[in-house]
Scaffold this motif. Structure first.
Motif, short mmCIF file in Angstrom:
data_model
loop_
_atom_site.label_atom_id
_atom_site.label_comp_id
_atom_site.label_asym_id
_atom_site.label_seq_id
_atom_site.Cartn_x
_atom_site.Cartn_y
_atom_site.Cartn_z
N VAL A 81 42.76 32.10 43.99
CA VAL A 81 42.39 32.82 45.21
C VAL A 81 41.63 34.08 44.81
O VAL A 81 42.07 34.82 43.92
CB VAL A 81 43.66 33.18 46.02
CG1 VAL A 81 43.31 34.06 47.21
CG2 VAL A 81 44.36 31.90 46.50
N PHE A 82 40.48 34.27 45.44
CA PHE A 82 39.61 35.39 45.08
C PHE A 82 39.77 36.52 46.09
O PHE A 82 39.62 36.31 47.28
CB PHE A 82 38.14 34.92 45.04
CG PHE A 82 37.87 33.97 43.90
CD1 PHE A 82 38.36 32.66 43.93
CD2 PHE A 82 37.18 34.38 42.78
CE1 PHE A 82 38.15 31.79 42.88
CE2 PHE A 82 36.95 33.52 41.72
CZ PHE A 82 37.44 32.22 41.77
N ASN A 83 40.07 37.71 45.59
CA ASN A 83 40.26 38.87 46.45
C ASN A 83 38.91 39.59 46.59
O ASN A 83 38.39 40.17 45.62
CB ASN A 83 41.31 39.79 45.80
CG ASN A 83 41.61 41.00 46.65
OD1 ASN A 83 40.72 41.59 47.26
ND2 ASN A 83 42.87 41.37 46.69
N LEU A 99 38.63 43.30 45.61
CA LEU A 99 38.65 43.65 44.18
C LEU A 99 37.44 43.12 43.41
O LEU A 99 37.12 43.61 42.33
CB LEU A 99 39.94 43.11 43.53
CG LEU A 99 41.26 43.69 44.04
CD1 LEU A 99 42.45 43.05 43.34
CD2 LEU A 99 41.32 45.21 43.80
N CYS A 100 36.79 42.09 43.97
CA CYS A 100 35.66 41.47 43.25
C CYS A 100 34.50 42.44 43.11
O CYS A 100 34.06 43.07 44.07
CB CYS A 100 35.20 40.22 44.00
SG CYS A 100 33.76 39.47 43.22
N LYS A 101 33.99 42.55 41.87
CA LYS A 101 32.87 43.48 41.60
C LYS A 101 31.59 42.70 41.28
O LYS A 101 30.65 43.26 40.71
CB LYS A 101 33.21 44.38 40.41
CG LYS A 101 34.47 45.21 40.59
CD LYS A 101 34.16 46.54 41.25
CE LYS A 101 35.35 47.45 41.30
NZ LYS A 101 36.29 47.18 42.37
N THR A 121 30.50 30.49 42.90
CA THR A 121 29.20 31.15 43.05
C THR A 121 29.45 32.58 43.54
O THR A 121 30.45 32.84 44.23
CB THR A 121 28.31 30.44 44.10
OG1 THR A 121 29.12 30.10 45.22
CG2 THR A 121 27.63 29.22 43.55
N VAL A 122 28.55 33.45 43.18
CA VAL A 122 28.64 34.81 43.69
C VAL A 122 27.64 34.90 44.85
O VAL A 122 26.45 34.61 44.68
CB VAL A 122 28.37 35.85 42.58
CG1 VAL A 122 28.37 37.26 43.16
CG2 VAL A 122 29.41 35.73 41.48
N THR A 123 28.12 35.23 46.03
CA THR A 123 27.30 35.17 47.24
C THR A 123 26.34 36.36 47.34
O THR A 123 26.43 37.31 46.55
CB THR A 123 28.21 35.21 48.49
OG1 THR A 123 28.87 36.48 48.50
CG2 THR A 123 29.25 34.10 48.47
N HIS A 143 30.13 38.28 37.75
CA HIS A 143 29.70 36.92 37.40
C HIS A 143 30.49 36.29 36.24
O HIS A 143 30.17 35.19 35.82
CB HIS A 143 28.19 36.85 37.07
CG HIS A 143 27.31 37.12 38.25
ND1 HIS A 143 26.76 36.13 39.04
CD2 HIS A 143 26.90 38.29 38.80
CE1 HIS A 143 26.05 36.69 40.01
NE2 HIS A 143 26.12 38.01 39.88
N GLU A 144 31.48 36.97 35.69
CA GLU A 144 32.23 36.41 34.55
C GLU A 144 32.85 35.06 34.91
O GLU A 144 32.79 34.11 34.15
CB GLU A 144 33.35 37.36 34.10
CG GLU A 144 32.91 38.52 33.24
CD GLU A 144 32.19 38.10 31.98
OE1 GLU A 144 32.67 37.20 31.28
OE2 GLU A 144 31.12 38.66 31.71
N CYS A 145 33.49 34.98 36.08
CA CYS A 145 34.16 33.74 36.47
C CYS A 145 33.14 32.62 36.67
O CYS A 145 33.37 31.48 36.28
CB CYS A 145 34.99 33.95 37.74
SG CYS A 145 34.03 34.56 39.13
N CYS A 165 38.77 37.21 34.68
CA CYS A 165 38.27 38.24 35.62
C CYS A 165 38.72 39.62 35.13
O CYS A 165 39.91 39.89 35.03
CB CYS A 165 38.81 37.99 37.03
SG CYS A 165 38.37 39.37 38.13
N PRO A 166 37.77 40.50 34.84
CA PRO A 166 38.16 41.82 34.31
C PRO A 166 38.77 42.74 35.37
O PRO A 166 39.29 43.78 35.03
CB PRO A 166 36.84 42.42 33.81
CG PRO A 166 35.79 41.39 33.99
CD PRO A 166 36.31 40.34 34.93
N PHE A 167 38.69 42.35 36.65
CA PHE A 167 39.12 43.26 37.71
C PHE A 167 40.34 42.77 38.48
O PHE A 167 40.59 43.23 39.60
CB PHE A 167 37.93 43.52 38.67
CG PHE A 167 36.75 44.10 37.95
CD1 PHE A 167 36.74 45.43 37.57
CD2 PHE A 167 35.67 43.30 37.61
CE1 PHE A 167 35.66 45.96 36.88
CE2 PHE A 167 34.58 43.83 36.91
CZ PHE A 167 34.58 45.17 36.54
N LYS A 168 41.06 41.82 37.92
CA LYS A 168 42.27 41.27 38.56
C LYS A 168 41.99 40.79 39.98
O LYS A 168 42.84 40.93 40.87
CB LYS A 168 43.41 42.31 38.58
CG LYS A 168 43.90 42.70 37.19
CD LYS A 168 45.19 43.47 37.28
CE LYS A 168 45.72 43.78 35.89
NZ LYS A 168 47.05 44.31 35.85
#
Ligand code: SF4
Ligand code: SF4
Length: 384
Positions: free
Chosen positions: A316-318, A321-323, A338-340, A326-328, A362-365
Motif C-alpha cells: 500500500v502506497f502512502n 509520504l511518497c516523494k 508507475t509514478v503519476t 522512482h526507486e520502487c 522505499c527510502p521514505f517509508k
C-alpha cells in the motif's frame, strides 16, 4: 558449532574482543586469514541507511573483522550488491552512508568497485545450478558473511543464508523475484544462491536487530547477541530461536529442512560451552509471518483463486509520504508501479507478485504491507 555471545554495545574495543573469541573458538584466525589469502567480507548494506537504523550490519563489526584479518596478513575486500543499481556512484553513497568508507580508511580494507560478475556452478543447487555472482565473491579464498538479524516482508526473516542474495548484481535480483514468484521456490533459489557462495564463517549482528516491518523500515530492537558459526543454517536457526520464531514458518528454513540441509529447530545444534538460545531469548521481538493462503486451505480451483486474491497481503502506497523518487518503479520486478503526473507512486495489483521489494527499498517509508482482516483470521485460526 554455534557460538552465542551476549553483547549489548557496539563499542569498538568490546566488539574486537568478541570477534577475537569468534575466531579462537572456530579454530584460530589463521584458518580464515593469512598472507596471500583474499578474504571477502560480505556485510548487509541493503540501502543507504545510517548504522543507527539497524537495517545494515554495524560498522564496528565489519571494522573488527577487517582489522583482525588485515593484521593476519590477508588482503581484505568489502563487497556487497545493495538493493538498487550496481553502479559506482550508487556504491560510493552506500559505502559512505553505512560507515564502510570509514572502516576501509581505518583498517586498510578495500571497498569493492569491480562491477563484473563471474559464472559459478553448484551441483547441489535445486534450480540455479549455474549463475553469475559478484566477481570478488566468486574469486575469494574466504568469505566472511556479516549479516544482520531482521524481519523481512516477503521471506519473514533475513540473517546468514538470505544475506548471500546480495551476491547477485543490482537489479538482476528482480529477475530472480520474477522467475521464482512462488515463495517456496524463491526460498529454494535463495538457498541455491547461498550454496553457490563458499562461505567460511557467518556472524550475525544481533546486538540491535530489526523487528516488525523489516528489512529496512522496521523498528530497531536490542537483541543483545552475536551469533556465529561456519554453518549458516544453524546460525540462523539459533537466531530464530532467540527471537522466538518458528523456523518452519520461515520459507527458507522450511525448504532447507525439506532438502536435508538443516534440522527443524535447534535441538541437534552443538552450542559448545557457550550460551544456549533459551538463555538469551527476546520474546518481545515481533515477527510477521506471511504464509500464502494457498498453503493454508485451498491449493487450487476457482474458489481457491478468488480467496487467494482476497486474502493476499498487498503493498500500500502512502501518497502523503511518497516523494516520487522512482526507486520502487525501478526495482519492481513485475513493472507494475508507475509514478503519476501528480508525482505519486501507484501500483496495478493484478500483476503484483508480492515480493515487497517496493516496501524494502522505499527510502521514505511510503510503502507498507497490508494484510486483509480475513488473512489475519485465517492464519490465526490455523495456528490454534
Ligand atoms: S513510494 Fe517510495 S520509492 Fe516509490 S516513488 Fe514514492 S517515495 Fe519513491
Ligand atoms: S508492486 Fe511491490 S510487491 Fe508488487 S511486484 Fe512490484 S515491487 Fe513487488
Amino acid at each position: 558449532m554455534v557460538l552465542i555471545q551476549r553483547c549489548d554495545s557496539y563499542d569498538k574495543e568490546l566488539i574486537l574482543e568478541k570477534i577475537k573469541e569468534v575466531f579462537d573458538k572456530n579454530g584460530g584466525i589463521e584458518k580464515y586469514a593469512a598472507p596471500g589469502l583474499n578474504v571477502v567480507i560480505k556485510p548487509n548494506l541493503i540501502s543507504k541507511k545510517s548504522p543507527d537504523a539497524a537495517a545494515t550490519t554495524h560498522p564496528s563489526i565489519v571494522w573488527a573483522v577487517a582489522k583482525l584479518c588485515k593484521e593476519a596478513g590477508a588482503n581484505v575486500i568489502i563487497a556487497e550488491s545493495p538493493g538498487g543499481p550496481y553502479e559506482k556512484p550508487y556504491l560510493t553513497g552506500i559505502y559512505k552512508g553505512t560507515g564502510m568508507a570509514q572502516v576501509a580508511e581505518e583498517t586498510g580494507a578495500l571497498l569493492n568497485y569491480d562491477l563484473t560478475e563471474t559464472k559459478v556452478t553448484c551441483e547441489e543447487a535445486k534450480y540455479l545450478k549455474t549463475i553469475g555472482i559478484l566477481t570478488p565473491l566468486a574469486q575469494a579464498d574466504r568469505i566472511i558473511n556479516l549479516c544482520k538479524l531482521k524481519t523481512h516482508g516477503m521471506m519473514v526473516y533475513t540473517g546468514a543464508v538470505k544475506n548471500m542474495f546480495g551476491s547477485i548484481a543490482g537489479l538482476k535480483k528482480a529477475e530472480y523475484h520474477l522467475k521464482m514468484s512462488d515463495y517456496d521456490q524463491f526460498a529454494d533459489s535463495i538457498i541455491d544462491i547461498f550454496l553457490q557462495n563458499h562461505v567460511s564463517l557467518n556472524i550475525i549482528d544481533g546486538i540491535v536487530g530489526m523487528h516488525r516491518d523489516g528489512p529496512t523500515n522496521g523498528d530497531p530492537i536490542h537483541t543483545n547477541v552475536l551469533i556465529s558459526s561456519e554453518n549458516a543454517f544453524e546460525a540462523d536457526l539459533a537466531a530464530l530461536d532467540v527471537i522466538c520464531a518458528n523456523p518452519m514458518r520461515v520459507p527458507v528454513f522450511k525448504m532447507a529442512y525439506a532438502r536435508g540441509l538443516c534440522g527443524k529447530d535447534c535441538s541437534n545444534i552443538d552450542f559448545g560451552n557457550g550460551l544456549k538460545p533459551e538463555e538469551v531469548k527476546v520474546p518481545e521481538f515481533i515477527v510477521n509471518y506471511n504464509e500464502e493462503f494457498k498453503n493454508l486451505y485451498f491449493k487450487s480451483g476457482p474458489l481457491g483463486k478468488i480467496l487467494q486474491k482476497m486474502i493476499r497481503p498487498r503493498p500500500v502506497f502512502n501518497k502523503k509520504l511518497c516523494k516520487a523518487c522512482h526507486e520502487c518503479e525501478k526495482c519492481c520486478p513485475a513493472k507494475v508501479i508507475t509514478v503519476t503526473k501528480e508525482n505519486k507512486a501507484q501500483v496495478k495489483l493484478e500483476g503484483c507478485i508480492r515480493c515487497f521489494c517496493c516496501q524494502e527499498l522505499c527510502p521514505f517509508k511510503a510503502v507498507t504491507i497490508k494484510k486483509p482482516l480475513i488473512n489475519k483470521i485465517a492464519i490465526r485460526s490455523r495456528n490454534k
